[in-house]
Design an enzyme around this catalytic site. Structure first.
Site, PDB file in Angstrom:
ATOM      1  N   ASP A  75     -23.594  59.935  -9.964  1.00  0.00           N
ATOM      2  CA  ASP A  75     -22.405  59.109 -10.150  1.00  0.00           C
ATOM      3  C   ASP A  75     -21.725  58.884  -8.796  1.00  0.00           C
ATOM      4  O   ASP A  75     -21.593  59.817  -7.989  1.00  0.00           O
ATOM      5  CB  ASP A  75     -21.456  59.825 -11.114  1.00  0.00           C
ATOM      6  CG  ASP A  75     -20.191  59.044 -11.381  1.00  0.00           C
ATOM      7  OD1 ASP A  75     -20.291  57.980 -12.015  1.00  0.00           O
ATOM      8  OD2 ASP A  75     -19.116  59.488 -10.942  1.00  0.00           O
TER       9      ASP A  75
ATOM     10  N   GLU B 115     -25.381  55.496  -8.010  1.00  0.00           N
ATOM     11  CA  GLU B 115     -24.515  54.339  -7.769  1.00  0.00           C
ATOM     12  C   GLU B 115     -24.232  54.258  -6.265  1.00  0.00           C
ATOM     13  O   GLU B 115     -23.359  54.941  -5.751  1.00  0.00           O
ATOM     14  CB  GLU B 115     -23.203  54.491  -8.528  1.00  0.00           C
ATOM     15  CG  GLU B 115     -23.360  54.406 -10.031  1.00  0.00           C
ATOM     16  CD  GLU B 115     -22.029  54.561 -10.744  1.00  0.00           C
ATOM     17  OE1 GLU B 115     -21.646  53.638 -11.497  1.00  0.00           O
ATOM     18  OE2 GLU B 115     -21.363  55.591 -10.550  1.00  0.00           O
TER      19      GLU B 115
END
Length: 850
Positions: free
Chosen positions: A544, A573
């Site tokens: 993340d 990400e």
């Protein structure tokens, strides 16, 4: 004369009232049209005659100087009206020569109602007028370097009037005292330099006549390279090490004066038995308890300066309910039968079709037919059926044909109360609490520390037995609350990034950024990931907000996982986040060329397909936006030809091709907003077109669970804590959209059969993927299948996003077999024709082979 005077006074009064009314009217109009009013009260230091003013900037805008315009009983006052409506405004108290009183300060317009009070020498921003104590005192004294203390008072003093400015330090010898700003001898901030390095676990008292005394605390010294070099611990035994006849404990806390192991008999005990720990090498503390300590409940108590903190062991692998205490665990006792049995190895990341899923979402709906609803074991159940007799849960995912199931966070997170067994609760889990222990709300018994471990392993095993790999979503970029987390309780200020003015960095948007570039933070991340890979047999990790982390840390993660199993997928990400880390060190898409074997979510193809996720009405290729063909082509090539300002992918395995994920609107909900006038049939066709582009593109394919049956969250952009009614997989909808599910199944089957869709190097893509001329709102290309050992000589793919059927000229006049059209998809031949021209229906993908 009197009459004239009266008349003039009357006129003046009228003009004054008129002026006031006009000003009020204009001000009201300005605010109504979107203005923000801020009122700042500033109390300078006593006898301070400097010409202070304000530098104010609305969030995201440039700054501007504003004068103080009035005075009241508190001090100087300024009222400023800014054009535009803002929720946050920053300001600095300064002189025209940029001498500052304090650092950057901020006004939260909603909470502060736009009015704040600030005091010289105090960086706090008060939302109510504070009571000012003018008694001279020390406001702060902290070790910022190994041989210096930053000393601050509320009232300035002249450092030349007495030797060392009258400052006395017990426990160390002062070498010199100098102002923080060169040449400024009257000041309230000085640097106290010591002759020898300070003992960071020692105790120092600092005093100044007339100002009192205080205990010296730990400041930004923990964020220096010298600190890292001095205290980096290379051992792999942090946490508890269980053996049948003893358990050893080691915790890293180099700034602690004292440390205790606290043992408890129950999860809800308020008081425990304290066992002193011994200081060991590199800032670690150790102790050992004889005998079999299986199930022992414990925490650490640490004395930093003059304050005791109690913390859960950050390395702990088992916890009590809600993760408030650690537990010693013989992990071998949590292994299912045949747990050591080898699973089928995965090969290239390009072969993956990832299915993103939340544990609770899969089974919680009453129609799911799954017994263990919302639990790890629910995802392990076989033979379940839902509406229409269709498969659900594990059997459904296997039938769909995906290769990897990517679960939203499985570690112990903060915001779901595990003791509330009956009351429905939901959270995505992006709020880490204990990184190395599983979440308890997914276990059948959250009070049993072993249950969550055992049942998570059972879930992983069940997926493996059904040829499904498991990816875990990990959140090493921030914690739920920096101040309450074990990291900060054990070593305050070390594990997090700070801005130059001493405030916590907030690139994540949740109040803290993990400082992955520091040696012990990096060590924790690398060891935590490898622990999950080994203990739980995981096949991948999704990072993340990976752009918050640094390149070196991610490369070390990749290197460590390669030692375990090179087929383990790492994706994340790779957004360019605003965190205080040099641009060339951020683990984002722009630096992808520095991170072999690490994939990044491709937001460029996501937004070019359906429209920006940050604008509800923005459209993309599939739903009517013109001039998007070229960027779609770049996405189909896995981004290997993107400009460096976008991404620096060097390999298709570095690109995750997707159109929707748990964040933002689902694709179906987006289409309801961008194309509300479209018929249900047309909306379905747009949706299928997006999925078909994704599954026939190069790179790593990624599907959001339920995407294949038009998943809706009723327009909820951010359902991280929304109820089950919003988040659950709707198995009624799966039955309703069975034709669309079969279409996605067919595309996955097609992708698996023909390796041309899964080329594993950039050179192969450049040599074998050729775009062919096609009209606007279409993209067409061929794949040279020979180079990838496919049965077909050539594959042609055509995407028609237009509203009309379109004729396309193929590169060869040959016999072509149609495998995918606007209605069906798969590896079976739908029809065949001889020639070089084909009509492709509107909002459809066609795949042909010759």
């Amino acid at each position: 004369m009197k009459k004239k005077t009266v008349f003039l006074v009357f006129v003046a009064a009228i003009l004054l009232v008129s002026s006031l009314v006009s000003a009020f009217f204009l001000k009201t109009i300005a605010q109504a049209e979107g203005a923000t009013k801020v009122t700042i009260h500033y109390r300078p230091a006593p006898d301070d005659t400097k010409n202070w003013n304000l530098w104010i900037w609305p969030e995201g805008k440039d700054g501007k100087a504003y004068p103080f315009t009035d005075e009241d009983g508190f001090g100087k006052t300024a009222e400023v009206i800014l054009d535009g409506s803002y929720s946050k405004v920053g300001f600095i108290v300064r002189t025209d020569s940029w001498e500052k009183d304090g650092g950057d300060r901020f006004i939260d317009i909603k909470n502060a109602a736009g009015e704040v009070w600030v005091v010289s020498g105090d960086d706090r921003v008060y939302t109510e007028q504070p009571e000012i104590d003018q008694t001279p005192k020390i406001t702060s004294a902290v070790i910022d370097e190994l041989n210096s203390i930053t000393f601050q008072t509320n009232i300035p003093f002249n450092i030349t009037e007495q030797p060392n400015g009258g400052i006395q330090l017990s426990g160390a010898h002062i070498k010199e005292v100098k102002p923080l700003i060169d040449g400024k001898t009257v000041t309230n901030q000085v640097k106290v330099v010591t002759s020898d390095p300070l003992n960071l676990s020692g105790q120092y008292t600092i005093s100044k006549e007339g100002y009192g005394e205080t205990t010296v605390g730990i400041g930004k010294v923990v964020r220096t390279k010298e600190f890292d070099d001095l205290y980096y611990y290379r051992g792999r035994d942090l946490g508890n090490t269980y053996e049948k006849d003893k358990t050893s404990f080691r915790v890293w806390a180099p700034t602690a004066r004292e440390l205790k192991l606290v043992t408890y008999t129950s999860w809800d005990d308020k008081e425990g038995t304290e066992i002193p720990m011994k200081k060991d090498i590199k800032g670690t503390w150790v102790t050992e308890i004889k005998g079999n300590q299986q199930g022992l409940i414990y925490t650490y108590k640490v004395l930093i300066a003059d304050r005791w903190n109690e913390a859960v062991d950050p390395y702990v692998r088992a916890v009590t309910v809600n993760g408030d205490k650690g537990v010693v665990m013989d992990l071998t006792k949590t292994d299912p039968k045949k747990w050591t049995q080898k699973k089928k190895r995965f090969t290239n990341p390009e072969d993956a079709v990832i299915y993103e899923l939340h544990v609770r979402d899969l089974s919680i709906q009453k129609e799911s037919g799954i017994k263990n609803k919302g639990k790890y074991l629910g995802a392990a159940e076989a033979g379940t059926r839902g509406p229409g007799g269709f498969k659900t849960g594990l059997d459904y995912m296997k039938e769909l044909g995906v290769t990897h199931v990517q679960f939203l966070p499985l570690y112990d997170y903060r915001t779901v109360d595990e003791t509330e067994l009956e009351e429905p609760q939901f959270n995505w889990g992006y709020d880490p609490k204990n990184y190395n222990a599983p979440e308890g709300s997914y276990a059948t018994d959250p009070y049993d520390p072993a249950a969550r471990i055992r049942e998570l392993k059972q879930m992983v095993q069940a997926l493996h037995e059904n040829d499904l790999n498991v990816i875990m979503d990990v959140v090493y970029n921030h914690v739920y609350d920096m101040n309450e987390h074990s990291f900060n309780k054990l070593v305050p200020g070390y594990f997090f990034r700070y801005n130059e003015n001493g405030t916590p960095a907030n690139g994540t948007g949740v109040g803290n950024d993990i400082a992955s570039e520091r040696k012990m933070a990096q060590k924790f991340i690398v060891e935590s990931v490898s622990y999950w890979a080994k203990e739980y047999h995981l096949d991948g990790f999704r990072f993340d907000l990976m752009g918050i982390l640094d390149v070196e840390t991610m490369n070390k993660v990749r290197k460590e996982l390669d030692k375990i199993d090179p087929s383990i997928i790492v994706l994340g990400e790779g957004w360019d986040m605003g965190t205080p880390l040099p641009p060339d060190q951020k683990a984002n898409q722009k630096n992808a060329e520095k991170m072999d074997g690490i994939a990044h979510f491709n937001d460029s193809i996501r937004d070019s397909l359906k429209g920006s996720v940050f604008s509800d009405q923005d459209k993309g290729f599939i739903n009517g936006k013109p001039n998007t063909e070229n960027i779609i082509k770049q996405g189909i090539e896995a981004g290997i030809n993107y400009p460096k300002a976008t991404a620096s992918y060097t390999d298709p395995g570095q690109t995750v091709t997707y159109v929707e994920a748990h964040d933002n609107l689902t694709l179906w909900d987006k289409l309801q907003l961008t194309n509300p006038e479209a018929s249900l049939k047309d909306q379905i066709q747009m949706h299928k077109l997006a999925s078909s582009i994704m599954l026939t593109s190069q790179g790593v394919s990624f599907i959001h669970a339920g995407q294949e049956f038009m998943r809706t969250k009723q327009g909820d952009h951010n359902s991280y804590k929304s109820p089950d009614s919003i988040n659950q997989l709707d198995w009624n909808r799966r039955a309703e959209f069975d034709e669309q599910v079969q279409y996605i199944e067919g595309l996955i089957e097609l992708r698996k059969k023909f390796s041309s869709f899964r080329m594993d190097t950039a050179d192969k893509i450049k040599d074998n993927l050729t775009f062919i001329d096609s009209p606007v709102q279409t993209v067409a290309f061929t794949l040279n299948a020979k180079a990838n050992h496919d049965a077909a000589n050539e594959i042609a793919v055509i995407h028609n996003a237009g509203t009309k059927d379109t004729e396309i000229t193929l590169p060869s006049n040959a016999v072509w077999k149609v495998l995918v059209d606007g209605d069906s998809a798969g590896t079976k031949i739908l029809n065949k024709f001889k020639g070089s021209r084909i009509t492709v229906t509107a909002k459809s993908t066609y795949v042909l082979i010759r």
